[in-house]
Design a protein around this motif. Structure first.
Motif, PDB file in Angstrom:
ATOM      1  N   ALA A  53       0.765  -1.313  -0.166  1.00 52.17           N
ATOM      2  CA  ALA A  53       0.071  -0.064  -0.013  1.00 52.17           C
ATOM      3  C   ALA A  53       0.854   1.170  -0.052  1.00 52.17           C
ATOM      4  CB  ALA A  53      -1.108   0.101   1.270  1.00 52.17           C
ATOM      5  N   LEU A  54       2.049   1.065   0.899  1.00 53.49           N
ATOM      6  CA  LEU A  54       3.082   2.414   0.658  1.00 53.49           C
ATOM      7  C   LEU A  54       3.910   2.367  -0.441  1.00 53.49           C
ATOM      8  CD1 LEU A  54       3.928   2.287   4.536  1.00 53.49           C
ATOM      9  CD2 LEU A  54       2.002   3.424   3.468  1.00 53.49           C
ATOM     10  N   LYS A  55       3.741   1.584  -1.423  1.00 49.80           N
ATOM     11  CA  LYS A  55       4.419   1.469  -2.512  1.00 49.80           C
ATOM     12  C   LYS A  55       6.109   1.351  -2.430  1.00 49.80           C
ATOM     13  CE  LYS A  55       0.870   2.419  -4.928  1.00 49.80           C
ATOM     14  NZ  LYS A  55      -0.173   1.448  -5.381  1.00 49.80           N
ATOM     15  N   LEU A  56       6.462   0.392  -1.573  1.00 47.53           N
ATOM     16  CA  LEU A  56       7.727   0.111  -1.159  1.00 47.53           C
ATOM     17  C   LEU A  56       8.289  -0.651  -2.159  1.00 47.53           C
ATOM     18  CD1 LEU A  56       7.823  -0.758   2.473  1.00 47.53           C
ATOM     19  CD2 LEU A  56       7.966   1.404   1.477  1.00 47.53           C
ATOM     20  N   SER A  57       9.643  -0.734  -2.417  1.00 47.02           N
ATOM     21  CA  SER A  57      10.067  -1.490  -3.579  1.00 47.02           C
ATOM     22  C   SER A  57      10.194  -3.208  -3.181  1.00 47.02           C
ATOM     23  CB  SER A  57      11.845  -0.910  -3.731  1.00 47.02           C
ATOM     24  OG  SER A  57      12.357  -1.199  -2.582  1.00 47.02           O
ATOM     25  N   PRO A  58      10.309  -3.854  -4.023  1.00 44.65           N
ATOM     26  CA  PRO A  58      10.623  -5.376  -3.668  1.00 44.65           C
ATOM     27  C   PRO A  58      11.606  -5.470  -2.602  1.00 44.65           C
ATOM     28  CG  PRO A  58      10.254  -5.299  -6.078  1.00 44.65           C
ATOM     29  CD  PRO A  58      10.387  -3.839  -5.523  1.00 44.65           C
ATOM     30  N   GLU A  59      12.689  -4.858  -2.756  1.00 43.69           N
ATOM     31  CA  GLU A  59      13.728  -5.099  -1.949  1.00 43.69           C
ATOM     32  C   GLU A  59      13.376  -4.610  -0.445  1.00 43.69           C
ATOM     33  OE1 GLU A  59      14.193  -3.811  -4.736  1.00 43.69           O
ATOM     34  OE2 GLU A  59      15.125  -5.060  -5.728  1.00 43.69           O
ATOM     35  N   GLN A  60      12.578  -3.491  -0.302  1.00 42.99           N
ATOM     36  CA  GLN A  60      12.416  -2.980   0.919  1.00 42.99           C
ATOM     37  C   GLN A  60      11.095  -3.742   1.474  1.00 42.99           C
ATOM     38  OE1 GLN A  60      11.184   1.039  -0.768  1.00 42.99           O
ATOM     39  NE2 GLN A  60      12.941   1.969   0.073  1.00 42.99           N
ATOM     40  N   PRO A 103      -5.243   1.386  10.310  1.00 39.70           N
ATOM     41  CA  PRO A 103      -4.848   2.506  10.785  1.00 39.70           C
ATOM     42  C   PRO A 103      -3.136   2.836  10.026  1.00 39.70           C
ATOM     43  CG  PRO A 103      -5.677   1.324  12.361  1.00 39.70           C
ATOM     44  CD  PRO A 103      -5.890   0.413  11.249  1.00 39.70           C
ATOM     45  N   MET A 104      -2.556   1.738  10.030  1.00 39.63           N
ATOM     46  CA  MET A 104      -1.066   2.133   9.792  1.00 39.63           C
ATOM     47  C   MET A 104      -1.124   2.503   8.158  1.00 39.63           C
ATOM     48  SD  MET A 104       1.538  -0.710  11.384  1.00 39.63           S
ATOM     49  CE  MET A 104       0.820  -2.308  10.826  1.00 39.63           C
ATOM     50  N   ILE A 105      -1.735   1.768   7.494  1.00 39.73           N
ATOM     51  CA  ILE A 105      -1.899   2.408   5.958  1.00 39.73           C
ATOM     52  C   ILE A 105      -2.414   3.786   5.909  1.00 39.73           C
ATOM     53  CG2 ILE A 105      -3.176   1.858   3.954  1.00 39.73           C
ATOM     54  CD1 ILE A 105      -3.118  -1.021   4.397  1.00 39.73           C
ATOM     55  N   ALA A 106      -3.429   4.304   6.738  1.00 40.63           N
ATOM     56  CA  ALA A 106      -3.850   5.681   6.651  1.00 40.63           C
ATOM     57  C   ALA A 106      -2.825   6.457   6.992  1.00 40.63           C
ATOM     58  CB  ALA A 106      -4.987   5.677   7.587  1.00 40.63           C
ATOM     59  N   ILE A 107      -2.232   6.146   8.375  1.00 44.15           N
ATOM     60  CA  ILE A 107      -0.995   6.847   8.630  1.00 44.15           C
ATOM     61  C   ILE A 107      -0.031   7.055   7.473  1.00 44.15           C
ATOM     62  CG2 ILE A 107       0.825   6.974  10.309  1.00 44.15           C
ATOM     63  CD1 ILE A 107      -1.003   5.549  12.433  1.00 44.15           C
ATOM     64  N   GLY A 108       0.388   5.966   6.811  1.00 45.67           N
ATOM     65  CA  GLY A 108       1.446   6.042   5.768  1.00 45.67           C
ATOM     66  C   GLY A 108       1.023   6.763   4.633  1.00 45.67           C
ATOM     67  N   LEU A 109      -0.270   6.682   4.396  1.00 47.13           N
ATOM     68  CA  LEU A 109      -0.719   7.402   2.903  1.00 47.13           C
ATOM     69  C   LEU A 109      -0.753   8.973   3.303  1.00 47.13           C
ATOM     70  CD1 LEU A 109      -3.335   5.120   1.585  1.00 47.13           C
ATOM     71  CD2 LEU A 109      -1.138   5.378   0.756  1.00 47.13           C
ATOM     72  N   GLY A 110      -1.273   9.075   4.611  1.00 54.29           N
ATOM     73  CA  GLY A 110      -1.166  10.487   4.928  1.00 54.29           C
ATOM     74  C   GLY A 110       0.265  11.186   4.993  1.00 54.29           C
ATOM     75  N   ALA A 111       1.185  10.408   5.235  1.00 52.53           N
ATOM     76  CA  ALA A 111       2.700  10.843   5.294  1.00 52.53           C
ATOM     77  C   ALA A 111       3.227  10.835   3.821  1.00 52.53           C
ATOM     78  CB  ALA A 111       3.323  10.093   6.452  1.00 52.53           C
ATOM     79  N   GLY A 112       2.536  10.574   2.872  1.00 49.50           N
ATOM     80  CA  GLY A 112       2.915  10.455   1.505  1.00 49.50           C
ATOM     81  C   GLY A 112       3.639   8.960   0.899  1.00 49.50           C
ATOM     82  N   GLY A 113       3.568   8.175   1.796  1.00 46.30           N
ATOM     83  CA  GLY A 113       3.931   6.844   1.249  1.00 46.30           C
ATOM     84  C   GLY A 113       5.524   6.834   1.426  1.00 46.30           C
ATOM     85  N   GLY A 114       5.665   5.370   0.883  1.00 47.46           N
ATOM     86  CA  GLY A 114       7.312   5.141   1.035  1.00 47.46           C
ATOM     87  C   GLY A 114       8.132   5.005   2.291  1.00 47.46           C
ATOM     88  N   PHE A 252      15.549   2.357   8.293  1.00 42.71           N
ATOM     89  CA  PHE A 252      14.997   3.344   7.290  1.00 42.71           C
ATOM     90  C   PHE A 252      15.037   4.839   7.836  1.00 42.71           C
ATOM     91  CE2 PHE A 252      12.310  -0.489   6.521  1.00 42.71           C
ATOM     92  CZ  PHE A 252      12.786  -0.764   5.438  1.00 42.71           C
ATOM     93  N   GLY A 253      15.467   5.137   8.955  1.00 47.41           N
ATOM     94  CA  GLY A 253      16.024   6.393   9.418  1.00 47.41           C
ATOM     95  C   GLY A 253      15.208   6.530  10.788  1.00 47.41           C
ATOM     96  N   ALA A 254      15.449   7.700  11.621  1.00 50.19           N
ATOM     97  CA  ALA A 254      15.026   7.957  12.728  1.00 50.19           C
ATOM     98  C   ALA A 254      13.347   8.236  12.986  1.00 50.19           C
ATOM     99  CB  ALA A 254      15.588   9.029  13.253  1.00 50.19           C
ATOM    100  N   PRO A 255      12.814   7.652  13.637  1.00 48.96           N
ATOM    101  CA  PRO A 255      11.329   7.622  13.720  1.00 48.96           C
ATOM    102  C   PRO A 255      10.758   8.985  14.081  1.00 48.96           C
ATOM    103  CG  PRO A 255      11.902   6.673  15.937  1.00 48.96           C
ATOM    104  CD  PRO A 255      13.258   6.762  14.918  1.00 48.96           C
ATOM    105  N   LYS A 256       9.551   9.345  13.479  1.00 42.86           N
ATOM    106  CA  LYS A 256       9.128  10.608  13.658  1.00 42.86           C
ATOM    107  C   LYS A 256       7.744  10.390  14.735  1.00 42.86           C
ATOM    108  CE  LYS A 256      10.530  12.490   9.299  1.00 42.86           C
ATOM    109  NZ  LYS A 256      10.028  13.016   7.908  1.00 42.86           N
TER     110      LYS A 256
END
Length: 501
Positions: A53-60, A103-114, A252-256
């Protein structure tokens, strides 16, 4: 391995083992690996759905799956083995909760995906995990106020709802996977699913104790072997996968940390607390081990610790997996160290993408056939809990019936949430488990209130049980702990000094 199976079958050795028994290594390995395969679909489906749903790459996406399996292993060992006052010390597998998907998909899409979206999700997951862990250490009054919301009529309904909501997941795999369902599914995959289910049922009916205890494992292996011989099981991805894939914190980086995602995740964890509480009592019933307030509190602490760890190790919220309840009931293998062995297997799978690719090569029809049996057993575990409820009382029957109706609404009218609700509200309510659990809690408050519990049979009133939970949680042993009152042991519960209503 075959010789071991044959010797055990010939000897007629019973497959029922005490919860604290450490089995011989060959049996631990076989039973543990069965747990891994039986819940593998549930373990990886959440990262697959969310990552896609967040359009991650196959490797991710592969990294998410490996991180999930690795964390599942650690969390399951903590829950089954126990670390101090963390972990129920029961055969409970920890897995990513389905309640968190929407909820996680909604949060992720609201944050722009990826991957940027993952950072916001992980901030909410870590916060909710720490909050859950802290809750399980709360003083008696605060713990009592919350636990009184979860009598058997609520926990039984939630577990039943979870099984009913999960059954379509297994059936979609049986049809060849979700994308094929709209076109009527794939007949060959449905045939594999039916063959796998039939094979498992035949083993359960005619096999010896040992063969019955590994029926799910043999069903998956047998179904995959047939599919491979017919050219429908592909193992090409195994050769293209790496041998080693180490999960590192904050890959993937520091959490927000943002307030609304945190609020959503806190609500998710409230629902998972109901699931874990019900699962803990259900497994306690099955293995014949007394479940008291400290056991429930330790299970919730393990949930919180695992969830916080999941956010750190690039995974998601964890809960005591209801699928495991069905397997323990079916196999009658009660040793918690089997789950410890399963945790070790999952850690290995999380470190070796090539090994995970082998397991992932099980055709969807085979996986769906076995999963459908398992998810049906989850619903049965909830029904067994409801068997302790006086359903002749109209108010209790209404709580169960109406809650089931609410749980089925998102699957029946999915477009309603997108067309008639804001994105934030839709992300909160577009879940059968969330709606069903919320309805059960609210209806129980309306009909039964907090002061008493008309939903119990052969058990204390809700206020008495809450007092027991609270007193034991804070270390005051003046009140006897309430055992998990299985129907067969209801009379013994009264003789053991349990407080009666």
């Amino acid at each position: 391995m075959a010789r071991v199976a044959a010797r055990l079958s010939e000897s007629g050795e019973q497959s029922s083992h005490p919860v604290d028994e450490v089995l011989p290594l060959p049996k631990l390995a076989l039973y543990g690996f069965q747990h891994v395969l039986a819940f593998y679909a549930g373990a990886v489906i959440v990262p697959i759905i969310v990552g896609s749903a967040l359009k991650l790459s196959p490797e991710q996406l592969v990294y998410l799956i490996n991180a999930d399996l690795f964390t599942c292993g650690i969390a399951s060992i903590i829950q089954a083995w126990g670390v101090g006052r963390v972990g129920a010390r029961l055969p409970l597998i920890q897995g990513v909760t389905f309640t968190a998907v929407s909820p996680m998909i909604a949060i992720g899409l609201g944050a722009g995906g990826g991957t940027a979206a993952l950072l916001v999700i992980y901030g909410a997951v870590i916060t909710a995990g720490l909050a859950t862990f802290a809750f399980a250490w709360l003083p008696a009054k605060a713990f009592r106020a919350v636990m009184r919301l979860f009598p058997p009529v609520v926990t039984g309904t939630v577990i039943t709802v979870l099984g009913i909501v999960l059954i379509p997941v297994g059936l979609k795999d049986a049809a060849g996977g979700a994308p094929t369902v709209a076109d009527g599914g794939v007949p060959t995959q449905l045939a594999y699913a039916g063959g796998t289910m039939l094979f498992i049922l035949v083993l359960m009916k005619f096999g010896g104790p040992f063969l019955r205890s590994i029926g799910i494992l043999l069903g998956l292996v047998g179904g995959t072997a047939v599919a491979f011989l017919l050219g429908d099981a592909k193992f090409g991805d195994v050769g293209r996968s790496d041998w080693i894939g180490v999960t590192t914190p904050f890959h993937f980086g520091a959490p927000k940390f943002e307030w609304f995602p945190i609020l959503l995740m806190l609500i998710v964890m409230l629902i998972t607390m109901v699931e874990t509480t019900g699962d803990t009592y259900a497994v306690g019933d099955i293995v014949g081990k007394e479940v008291d307030s400290e056991t429930v509190a330790r299970a919730l602490r393990a949930d919180g610790a695992a969830t916080a760890l999941g956010g750190i190790l690039n995974s998601f919220p964890y809960v005591a997996f209801a699928e495991n309840v069905g397997l323990v009931r079916m196999t009658k293998v009660k040793s918690r160290f089997v789950v410890v062995a399963a945790g070790a297997f999952m850690i290995v799978l999380g470190l070796i993408p090539k090994a995970a690719a082998i397991v992932a090569s099980v055709p969807p029809g085979v996986l769906g056939g076995a999963a459908t049996v398992m998810f049906g057993m989850v619903a049965l575990a909830g029904i067994q809990t409801l068997a302790k409820v006086d359903l002749k009382e109209e108010k209790n029957a209404l709580i169960v019936g109406v809650s089931l109706a609410f749980a089925l609404f998102p699957a029946t009218v999915p477009a309603y949430f997108d067309k008639h609700m804001s994105a934030d509200l839709s992300s909160l309510l577009n879940s059968g488990v969330t709606l069903g659990a919320t309805a059960a809690i609210l209806l129980n408050l309306v009909f039964n209130g907090l002061a008493g519990d008309g939903a119990r049979t052969a058990a204390p009133a809700a206020e008495g049980l809450a007092e027991v939970l609270a007193e034991n949680l804070t270390g005051h042993a003046g009140v006897p702990a309430q055992p998990a009152a299985a129907p067969a042991s209801a009379e013994k519960a009264g003789e053991a000094g349990s407080p009666a209503s």
